[in-house]
Design an enzyme around this catalytic site. Structure first.
Site, PDB file in Angstrom:
ATOM      1  N   HIS A  98      60.430  72.685  32.076  1.00  0.00           N
ATOM      2  CA  HIS A  98      59.718  72.590  33.346  1.00  0.00           C
ATOM      3  C   HIS A  98      60.110  73.723  34.297  1.00  0.00           C
ATOM      4  O   HIS A  98      60.311  73.492  35.501  1.00  0.00           O
ATOM      5  CB  HIS A  98      59.992  71.235  34.002  1.00  0.00           C
ATOM      6  CG  HIS A  98      58.892  70.739  34.880  1.00  0.00           C
ATOM      7  ND1 HIS A  98      58.456  71.432  35.991  1.00  0.00           N
ATOM      8  CD2 HIS A  98      58.137  69.620  34.822  1.00  0.00           C
ATOM      9  CE1 HIS A  98      57.484  70.755  36.579  1.00  0.00           C
ATOM     10  NE2 HIS A  98      57.272  69.644  35.892  1.00  0.00           N
TER      11      HIS A  98
ATOM     12  N   HIS B 277      57.826  62.131  32.742  1.00  0.00           N
ATOM     13  CA  HIS B 277      58.915  63.010  32.314  1.00  0.00           C
ATOM     14  C   HIS B 277      60.157  62.266  31.839  1.00  0.00           C
ATOM     15  O   HIS B 277      61.295  62.643  32.144  1.00  0.00           O
ATOM     16  CB  HIS B 277      59.288  63.975  33.433  1.00  0.00           C
ATOM     17  CG  HIS B 277      58.237  65.010  33.715  1.00  0.00           C
ATOM     18  ND1 HIS B 277      57.319  65.417  32.774  1.00  0.00           N
ATOM     19  CD2 HIS B 277      57.961  65.720  34.850  1.00  0.00           C
ATOM     20  CE1 HIS B 277      56.524  66.344  33.307  1.00  0.00           C
ATOM     21  NE2 HIS B 277      56.889  66.538  34.566  1.00  0.00           N
TER      22      HIS B 277
ATOM     23  N   GLU C 204      54.036  74.392  31.038  1.00  0.00           N
ATOM     24  CA  GLU C 204      54.838  73.488  30.217  1.00  0.00           C
ATOM     25  C   GLU C 204      54.151  73.267  28.876  1.00  0.00           C
ATOM     26  O   GLU C 204      53.217  72.484  28.769  1.00  0.00           O
ATOM     27  CB  GLU C 204      55.013  72.152  30.946  1.00  0.00           C
ATOM     28  CG  GLU C 204      55.574  72.279  32.358  1.00  0.00           C
ATOM     29  CD  GLU C 204      55.205  71.086  33.220  1.00  0.00           C
ATOM     30  OE1 GLU C 204      55.557  69.948  32.858  1.00  0.00           O
ATOM     31  OE2 GLU C 204      54.535  71.298  34.251  1.00  0.00           O
TER      32      GLU C 204
END
Length: 360
Positions: free
Chosen positions: A190, A118, A324
């Site tokens: 997210h 991420h 996502e």
């Protein structure tokens, strides 16, 4: 501040101070009130979706996303595992935190075991964005951020923009980005969805995904390169099925992830409907549309009751479902995956729509 004036047809957008980031920069909470009864709150820290209130089949609204009432818990990954955050530069995992682009090797921080996750410890989710209220017939807020060359190990100065628009029945997220040097990019959101208003786990939620394959992963959740059919496996959501129905099945992919945490290869291209989440108790339905080629379905496996969120609600195991929309994990290491390289002169754009409705 209220940006509507008497006689205007569109609902107001309001903004209020929301404390300060760890580095002292001011934070703000933007509230968008939709004509159809939806209400969203957003902050410029991480371009985070803080809340989304949606009515149930009786018309009673509830907040359907996990998160916090104050800004401070969002600063600590122990209390906010990316709740509602904009993820970049690269959503999901990159093997060994390393990729090669135009013959040059780039090393990223390893923040997920042996891999990068991420965008790194201080990725887009942990940055202060510039917020701007947009005019127009529906409430909208634009967040922009300039990611400097070398930030978290990524090359190029990247100008990123994410716009949240609240229509009568949907939250629309538009992404755009440009760069002055070749780089890799994979933007997503997210949000942790709980259509029961965050009061219980999501194992009784029914999920449909328009995907015939997943990107199979190894024990570190990095794609092996195989596009594995979901037919005959617990990862088959082509027809609506309870999340809890097979989440504990004996299956290698589920064992690696501790449940669902997989990228599903979506059918089609362009903006299309790719899935649906349904809570039979409340009647709330979340329909997902996107231009992206994949969606990471994560069943909140690492939530363990240690986080108390809004109103002191404890978030237990599998208390939410993340959907996502994204390009594939570790795409820089798999040339046959959809392209994630962004070059000067190009503009990356993407749209995801989370549409709210009810079912009897």
């Amino acid at each position: 501040m209220n940006v509507s004036t008497p006689g205007e047809s569109h609902p107001p957008v309001t903004v209020q101070p929301w404390g300060n980031a760890p580095d002292g920069q001011p934070l703000f909470l933007y509230t968008l009130a939709g004509a159809g009864g939806l209400r969203a709150a957003l902050t410029n820290f991480g371009a985070i979706l803080v809340s989304l209130h949606a009515p149930d089949r009786a018309g009673v609204p509830a907040d359907v996303v996990l998160g916090h009432d104050r800004a401070e818990p969002y600063f600590d990954p122990a209390t906010s595992p990316y709740f509602g955050a904009t993820i970049g530069r690269y959503g999901n995992r990159i093997r060994g935190g390393r990729f090669t682009l135009d013959g040059q090797v780039h090393q990223l921080a390893l923040n997920n075991g042996p891999n990068a996750l991420h965008g790194g410890p201080t990725g887009f989710h942990a940055r202060v964005w510039e917020g701007r209220i947009l005019g127009g017939p529906v409430p909208a807020v634009e967040f922009s951020y300039l990611s400097a060359d070398g930030e978290e190990g990524y090359p190029g100065n990247v100008a990123a923009r994410v716009t949240y628009t609240l229509t009568q029945d949907a939250l629309v997220i538009d992404y755009a980005a440009s760069t002055d040097a070749p780089t890799v990019l994979n933007l997503t959101n997210h949000t942790y969805w709980n259509l029961a208003g965050g009061e219980r786990d999501v194992l009784d939620h029914e999920l449909t995904l328009h995907a015939d394959q997943i990107t199979a992963v190894d024990e570190t959740l990095i794609p092996t390169g195989e596009l594995r059919p979901v037919a005959g496996t617990p990862l088959d959501f082509r027809t609506g099925r309870r999340i809890g129905e097979r989440v504990n099945d004996e299956d290698e992919q589920l064992r690696f992830a501790g449940g669902y945490d997989h990228n599903f290869v979506l059918r089609g291209s362009g903006l299309r409907t790719v899935g649906e989440l349904f809570d039979p108790t409340s009647g709330r339905v979340l329909t997902v549309q996107t231009t992206e080629p994949g969606v990471q379905f994560y069943s909140g496996n690492f939530l363990d009751g240690s986080i108390a969120g809004k109103g002191g609600q404890v978030y237990g195991h599998r208390w939410a479902a993340c959907l996502e929309t994204q390009h594939f994990p570790d795409s820089p290491g798999h040339p046959d995956f959809p392209n994630v390289v962004l070059r000067p002169g190009e503009t990356f754009t993407s749209r995801t729509v989370y549409r709210c409705s009810v079912r009897a």
